[in-house]
Scaffold this active site. Structure first.
Site, mmCIF file in Angstrom:
data_model
loop_
_atom_site.group_PDB
_atom_site.id
_atom_site.type_symbol
_atom_site.label_atom_id
_atom_site.label_comp_id
_atom_site.label_asym_id
_atom_site.label_seq_id
_atom_site.Cartn_x
_atom_site.Cartn_y
_atom_site.Cartn_z
ATOM 1 N N ASN A 87 1.508 17.871 -23.577
ATOM 2 C CA ASN A 87 2.750 18.418 -24.115
ATOM 3 C C ASN A 87 3.009 19.728 -23.375
ATOM 4 O O ASN A 87 2.374 20.737 -23.653
ATOM 5 C CB ASN A 87 2.564 18.644 -25.627
ATOM 6 C CG ASN A 87 3.712 19.417 -26.247
ATOM 7 O OD1 ASN A 87 4.763 19.599 -25.623
ATOM 8 N ND2 ASN A 87 3.523 19.889 -27.463
ATOM 9 N N TRP A 88 3.935 19.675 -22.430
ATOM 10 C CA TRP A 88 4.170 20.858 -21.581
ATOM 11 C C TRP A 88 4.959 21.954 -22.296
ATOM 12 O O TRP A 88 5.094 23.056 -21.772
ATOM 13 C CB TRP A 88 4.929 20.450 -20.314
ATOM 14 C CG TRP A 88 4.148 19.592 -19.364
ATOM 15 C CD1 TRP A 88 2.903 19.038 -19.563
ATOM 16 C CD2 TRP A 88 4.557 19.200 -18.051
ATOM 17 N NE1 TRP A 88 2.527 18.324 -18.456
ATOM 18 C CE2 TRP A 88 3.521 18.400 -17.505
ATOM 19 C CE3 TRP A 88 5.701 19.431 -17.274
ATOM 20 C CZ2 TRP A 88 3.600 17.838 -16.227
ATOM 21 C CZ3 TRP A 88 5.782 18.871 -16.005
ATOM 22 C CH2 TRP A 88 4.731 18.089 -15.492
ATOM 23 N N LYS A 89 5.538 21.635 -23.438
ATOM 24 C CA LYS A 89 6.368 22.603 -24.168
ATOM 25 C C LYS A 89 7.443 23.187 -23.223
ATOM 26 O O LYS A 89 7.933 22.479 -22.366
ATOM 27 C CB LYS A 89 5.494 23.685 -24.810
ATOM 28 C CG LYS A 89 4.367 23.057 -25.652
ATOM 29 C CD LYS A 89 3.642 24.030 -26.519
ATOM 30 C CE LYS A 89 2.546 23.284 -27.281
ATOM 31 N NZ LYS A 89 1.842 24.102 -28.232
ATOM 32 N N HIS A 146 6.438 17.817 -34.160
ATOM 33 C CA HIS A 146 5.468 18.844 -33.750
ATOM 34 C C HIS A 146 5.604 20.057 -34.689
ATOM 35 O O HIS A 146 6.713 20.383 -35.111
ATOM 36 C CB HIS A 146 5.728 19.246 -32.296
ATOM 37 C CG HIS A 146 4.635 20.109 -31.751
ATOM 38 N ND1 HIS A 146 4.563 21.449 -32.009
ATOM 39 C CD2 HIS A 146 3.544 19.799 -30.996
ATOM 40 C CE1 HIS A 146 3.478 21.939 -31.420
ATOM 41 N NE2 HIS A 146 2.846 20.958 -30.798
ATOM 42 N N GLU A 155 5.704 23.085 -34.134
ATOM 43 C CA GLU A 155 6.672 24.081 -33.661
ATOM 44 C C GLU A 155 8.096 23.663 -34.045
ATOM 45 O O GLU A 155 8.942 24.499 -34.352
ATOM 46 C CB GLU A 155 6.517 24.286 -32.143
ATOM 47 C CG GLU A 155 5.265 25.100 -31.842
ATOM 48 C CD GLU A 155 4.612 24.799 -30.510
ATOM 49 O OE1 GLU A 155 5.260 24.248 -29.606
ATOM 50 O OE2 GLU A 155 3.412 25.132 -30.381
ATOM 51 N N GLU A 184 -2.698 17.597 -35.644
ATOM 52 C CA GLU A 184 -2.761 18.907 -34.985
ATOM 53 C C GLU A 184 -2.803 20.000 -36.051
ATOM 54 O O GLU A 184 -1.744 20.429 -36.537
ATOM 55 C CB GLU A 184 -1.529 19.118 -34.102
ATOM 56 C CG GLU A 184 -1.393 18.098 -33.003
ATOM 57 C CD GLU A 184 -0.567 18.643 -31.850
ATOM 58 O OE1 GLU A 184 -1.090 18.718 -30.736
ATOM 59 O OE2 GLU A 184 0.594 19.031 -32.073
ATOM 60 N N GLY A 217 -2.724 26.463 -29.715
ATOM 61 C CA GLY A 217 -2.506 27.619 -28.841
ATOM 62 C C GLY A 217 -3.314 28.838 -29.218
ATOM 63 O O GLY A 217 -3.073 29.941 -28.724
ATOM 64 N N SER A 243 -5.792 23.220 -29.006
ATOM 65 C CA SER A 243 -6.772 23.863 -28.112
ATOM 66 C C SER A 243 -7.796 22.884 -27.530
ATOM 67 O O SER A 243 -8.970 23.215 -27.388
ATOM 68 C CB SER A 243 -7.479 25.021 -28.832
ATOM 69 O OG SER A 243 -6.535 26.009 -29.200
ATOM 70 N N GLY A 256 -1.783 20.825 -25.138
ATOM 71 C CA GLY A 256 -0.730 21.768 -24.762
ATOM 72 C C GLY A 256 -1.141 22.538 -23.520
ATOM 73 O O GLY A 256 -1.027 22.055 -22.395
ATOM 74 N N GLY A 257 -1.649 23.742 -23.724
ATOM 75 C CA GLY A 257 -1.967 24.671 -22.631
ATOM 76 C C GLY A 257 -2.721 24.044 -21.463
ATOM 77 O O GLY A 257 -2.343 24.243 -20.304
HETATM 78 P P1 PGA Z 1 -2.568 23.593 -27.349
HETATM 79 O O1 PGA Z 1 -1.268 22.833 -27.922
HETATM 80 O O2 PGA Z 1 -3.413 22.553 -26.676
HETATM 81 O O3 PGA Z 1 -2.033 24.621 -26.404
HETATM 82 O O4 PGA Z 1 -3.278 24.185 -28.527
HETATM 83 C C1 PGA Z 1 -1.359 21.570 -28.505
HETATM 84 C C2 PGA Z 1 0.006 21.126 -28.982
HETATM 85 O O5 PGA Z 1 0.767 21.953 -29.493
HETATM 86 O O6 PGA Z 1 0.349 19.932 -28.866
#
Ligand code: PGA
Length: 248
Positions: free
Chosen positions: A9-11, A95, A97, A165, A171, A211, A232-233
């Site tokens: 997930n590149w956001k 998600h 977010e 999640e 993050g 994470s 994500g990251g």
């Molecule tokens: P993260 O994000 O790996 O940076 O914690 C995961 C996500 O939000 O899907």
């Protein structure tokens, strides 16, 4: 029986040039992987370009969100049929977010899940509790509502992937321990069994997200109910994401 899935997930990251460079490097690094479903979810602007770059490869493309109406006067929105047209196979829905920053309700998320399936795409439905919800003991009620209401009216579970999640792990560098992940994944599989059948529950993939890094993926993937990762990251760095795809 469940094919593992590693999804990036590149956001809100990567210009077109950066996106093309990242998948170029990734494609080479994971070209021999044939036992894992690999997905990248770039920003909308990169989807059709990456669809061209990834044609014929073992990497699929997902979107990070969509609106639930197929078309119409909805300024600024994108629909599942348009995402399919651009080259997506998957859409990530719900998600944390989206829920927290953009105020998406569980009803809206359910409408999006149904719209994605209606368009013939697959969906990754995200669920997860906040730290407050975990500490106050409400966690299982929250997760139950997110699964039940998120999947309300959904009959075709073959194209549904669930991503657990924990919001406190996204993050933050704080991963759930593999035991914590396993405990929730097993609970979620039980919920799916209650809503559908034991066969459907056994076939449904449940990803862990929050994470996930090269250093913790192996332990997470060793858990019997962890079927993959939503990253994500670490999905923004080809080497790290490729190592996660090649979990041991
Ligand atoms: P993260 O994000 O790996 O940076 O914690 C995961 C996500 O939000 O899907």
């Amino acid at each position: 029986m469940r094919t593992p899935m590693i999804a990036g997930n590149w956001k809100l990251h990567k210009t077109l040039d950066e996106a093309v460079n990242l998948v170029g490097a990734l494609k080479t690094k994971v070209k021999d992987v044939d036992n894992v479903e690999i997905l990248v979810a770039p920003p909308f602007t990169a989807i059709s370009m990456l669809a061209t770059k990834l044609a014929g490869s073992n990497i699929k493309i997902g979107a990070q969100n969509c609106y639930f109406e197929p078309s119409g006067a909805f300024t600024g929105e994108l629909s599942a049929p348009l995402l399919k047209d651009a080259g997506c196979d998957y859409v990530i829905v719900g998600h944390s977010e989206r829920r927290q920053i953009f105020g998406e309700s569980i009803e809206m998320i359910n409408n999006k899940v149904k719209a994605v399936l209606e368009a013939g795409l697959s969906v990754i439905l995200c669920i997860g509790e906040t730290l407050e919800e975990r500490e106050s003991g409400e966690m299982y009620d929250i997760l139950t509502a997110q699964v039940k209401e998120g999947l309300a009216g959904v009959t075709d579970m073959e194209r549904v992937v669930i991503a657990y999640e924990p919001v406190w792990a996204i993050g933050t560098g704080k991963t759930a321990s593999s035991e914590q992940a396993q405990e929730v994944h097993s609970f979620v599989r039980g919920l799916v069994q209650g809503l559908y059948t034991p066969e459907i529950a056994a076939a449904t993939r449940i990803l862990y997200g929050g994470s996930v890094k090269p250093g913790n993926v192996d332990e997470l993937m060793a858990q019997s109910d962890v079927d993959g990762a939503l990253v994500g990251g670490a999905s923004l760095v080809a080497e790290d994401f490729a190592r996660i795809v090649k979990f041991e």
